[in-house]
Design a protein around this motif. Structure first.
Motif, PDB file in Angstrom:
ATOM      1  N   SER A  94      39.292  25.066  41.053  1.00 13.47           N
ATOM      2  CA  SER A  94      40.571  25.704  41.395  1.00 13.47           C
ATOM      3  C   SER A  94      40.579  27.213  41.217  1.00 13.47           C
ATOM      4  O   SER A  94      41.145  27.939  42.034  1.00 13.47           O
ATOM      5  CB  SER A  94      41.696  25.118  40.538  1.00 13.47           C
ATOM      6  OG  SER A  94      41.827  23.748  40.763  1.00 13.47           O
ATOM      7  N   ASN A  95      39.999  27.711  40.147  1.00  9.83           N
ATOM      8  CA  ASN A  95      40.134  29.114  39.747  1.00  9.83           C
ATOM      9  C   ASN A  95      38.926  29.942  40.145  1.00  9.83           C
ATOM     10  O   ASN A  95      37.802  29.663  39.720  1.00  9.83           O
ATOM     11  CB  ASN A  95      40.334  29.180  38.229  1.00  9.83           C
ATOM     12  CG  ASN A  95      41.575  28.432  37.808  1.00  9.83           C
ATOM     13  OD1 ASN A  95      42.679  28.867  38.066  1.00  9.83           O
ATOM     14  ND2 ASN A  95      41.397  27.266  37.193  1.00  9.83           N
ATOM     15  N   GLY A  96      39.192  30.970  40.957  1.00  8.18           N
ATOM     16  CA  GLY A  96      38.116  31.826  41.438  1.00  8.18           C
ATOM     17  C   GLY A  96      38.577  33.255  41.632  1.00  8.18           C
ATOM     18  O   GLY A  96      39.770  33.558  41.581  1.00  8.18           O
ATOM     19  N   VAL A  97      37.612  34.128  41.863  1.00  6.61           N
ATOM     20  CA  VAL A  97      37.891  35.542  42.063  1.00  6.61           C
ATOM     21  C   VAL A  97      36.947  36.084  43.142  1.00  6.61           C
ATOM     22  O   VAL A  97      35.803  35.638  43.253  1.00  6.61           O
ATOM     23  CB  VAL A  97      37.763  36.330  40.728  1.00  6.61           C
ATOM     24  CG1 VAL A  97      36.362  36.288  40.191  1.00  6.61           C
ATOM     25  CG2 VAL A  97      38.248  37.737  40.866  1.00  6.61           C
ATOM     26  N   ALA A  98      37.448  36.991  43.963  1.00  2.00           N
ATOM     27  CA  ALA A  98      36.653  37.695  44.972  1.00  2.00           C
ATOM     28  C   ALA A  98      36.914  39.188  44.779  1.00  2.00           C
ATOM     29  O   ALA A  98      38.052  39.588  44.508  1.00  2.00           O
ATOM     30  CB  ALA A  98      37.049  37.257  46.377  1.00  2.00           C
ATOM     31  N   ALA A  99      35.862  39.992  44.887  1.00  2.00           N
ATOM     32  CA  ALA A  99      36.014  41.420  44.595  1.00  2.00           C
ATOM     33  C   ALA A  99      35.109  42.252  45.498  1.00  2.00           C
ATOM     34  O   ALA A  99      34.203  41.742  46.136  1.00  2.00           O
ATOM     35  CB  ALA A  99      35.674  41.677  43.126  1.00  2.00           C
ATOM     36  N   GLY A 100      35.396  43.566  45.504  1.00  2.00           N
ATOM     37  CA  GLY A 100      34.606  44.477  46.318  1.00  2.00           C
ATOM     38  C   GLY A 100      35.026  45.912  46.122  1.00  2.00           C
ATOM     39  O   GLY A 100      35.305  46.346  45.006  1.00  2.00           O
ATOM     40  N   ALA A 101      35.092  46.658  47.222  1.00  2.00           N
ATOM     41  CA  ALA A 101      35.388  48.087  47.198  1.00  2.00           C
ATOM     42  C   ALA A 101      36.843  48.334  46.795  1.00  2.00           C
ATOM     43  O   ALA A 101      37.745  48.188  47.610  1.00  2.00           O
ATOM     44  CB  ALA A 101      35.099  48.710  48.563  1.00  2.00           C
ATOM     45  N   LYS A 102      37.047  48.681  45.513  1.00  2.00           N
ATOM     46  CA  LYS A 102      38.389  48.938  44.967  1.00  2.00           C
ATOM     47  C   LYS A 102      39.330  47.776  45.268  1.00  2.00           C
ATOM     48  O   LYS A 102      40.480  47.960  45.648  1.00  2.00           O
ATOM     49  CB  LYS A 102      38.936  50.257  45.492  1.00  2.00           C
ATOM     50  CG  LYS A 102      38.099  51.445  45.085  1.00  2.00           C
ATOM     51  CD  LYS A 102      38.677  52.736  45.594  1.00  2.00           C
ATOM     52  CE  LYS A 102      37.764  53.892  45.168  1.00  2.00           C
ATOM     53  NZ  LYS A 102      38.236  55.163  45.629  1.00  2.00           N
ATOM     54  N   PHE A 103      38.805  46.581  45.070  1.00  2.00           N
ATOM     55  CA  PHE A 103      39.521  45.400  45.517  1.00  2.00           C
ATOM     56  C   PHE A 103      39.212  44.213  44.624  1.00  2.00           C
ATOM     57  O   PHE A 103      38.078  43.970  44.256  1.00  2.00           O
ATOM     58  CB  PHE A 103      39.089  45.094  46.950  1.00  2.00           C
ATOM     59  CG  PHE A 103      39.924  44.055  47.611  1.00  2.00           C
ATOM     60  CD1 PHE A 103      41.154  44.380  48.140  1.00  2.00           C
ATOM     61  CD2 PHE A 103      39.485  42.757  47.705  1.00  2.00           C
ATOM     62  CE1 PHE A 103      41.935  43.426  48.756  1.00  2.00           C
ATOM     63  CE2 PHE A 103      40.258  41.799  48.316  1.00  2.00           C
ATOM     64  CZ  PHE A 103      41.484  42.134  48.850  1.00  2.00           C
TER      65      PHE A 103
END
Length: 156
Positions: A94-103
């Motif tokens: 259920s629990n996740g994270v996505a990240a990148g350029a100032k995001f």
């Protein structure tokens, strides 16, 4: 000079033959083209992560997120991210994270819906969820950040 070149070529040929005869048969698996049951075409993939025991999440650099329960059928997430992504991680199904350029965005429903985190000022290069509600981020300039969902992003 000709003899040296010939010896070099022979070594290259022997190396290739050795690899073909001995290394390839020893490999237990092989790559298969995904026989997708949907009309999904992937762009530049930056992360493919497991969602607990419930399937996979594929994240494209352009921010598109796809979900699958079996690795063959893929559906686009109902929420498309707005940033350029570089990484993703799920703690469980259920629990996740996505990240990148100032995001930075997180999900609590397996990637169907995503919540954007405000005030991210650094490019996130890697992310790891350490609990259902907390992620550690590796950012540009050697900065390490910690985010507890629903609270503020902090640097260490």
């Amino acid at each position: 000079m000709v003899k040296i070149m010939r010896n070099s070529m022979l070594k290259s040929i022997y190396t290739i033959l050795f690899a073909l005869l001995f290394i390839q048969p020893a490999m237990s698996g092989s790559w298969l083209k995904n026989q997708s049951k949907s009309d999904v075409s992937f762009g530049e993939v930056c992360a493919l992560v497991r969602r607990g025991d419930s399937g996979y999440c594929l994240v494209q650099k352009d921010g598109a997120i796809f979900l699958s329960t079996d690795g063959h059928s893929w559906v686009r997430s109902s929420k498309y991210t707005l940033g350029t992504l570089s990484c993703a991680h799920f703690y469980d199904e259920s629990n996740g994270v996505a990240a990148g350029a100032k995001f930075l965005e997180y999900t609590t429903d397996g990637g169907v819906n995503w919540t954007k985190v405000d005030n991210v000022s650094l490019n996130v290069n890697a992310v790891c969820m350490v609990s259902e509600k907390e992620a550690v981020l590796a950012c540009d300039g050697g900065n390490i950040g910690r985010y507890v969902f629903g609270k503020t992003l902090t640097s260490q």
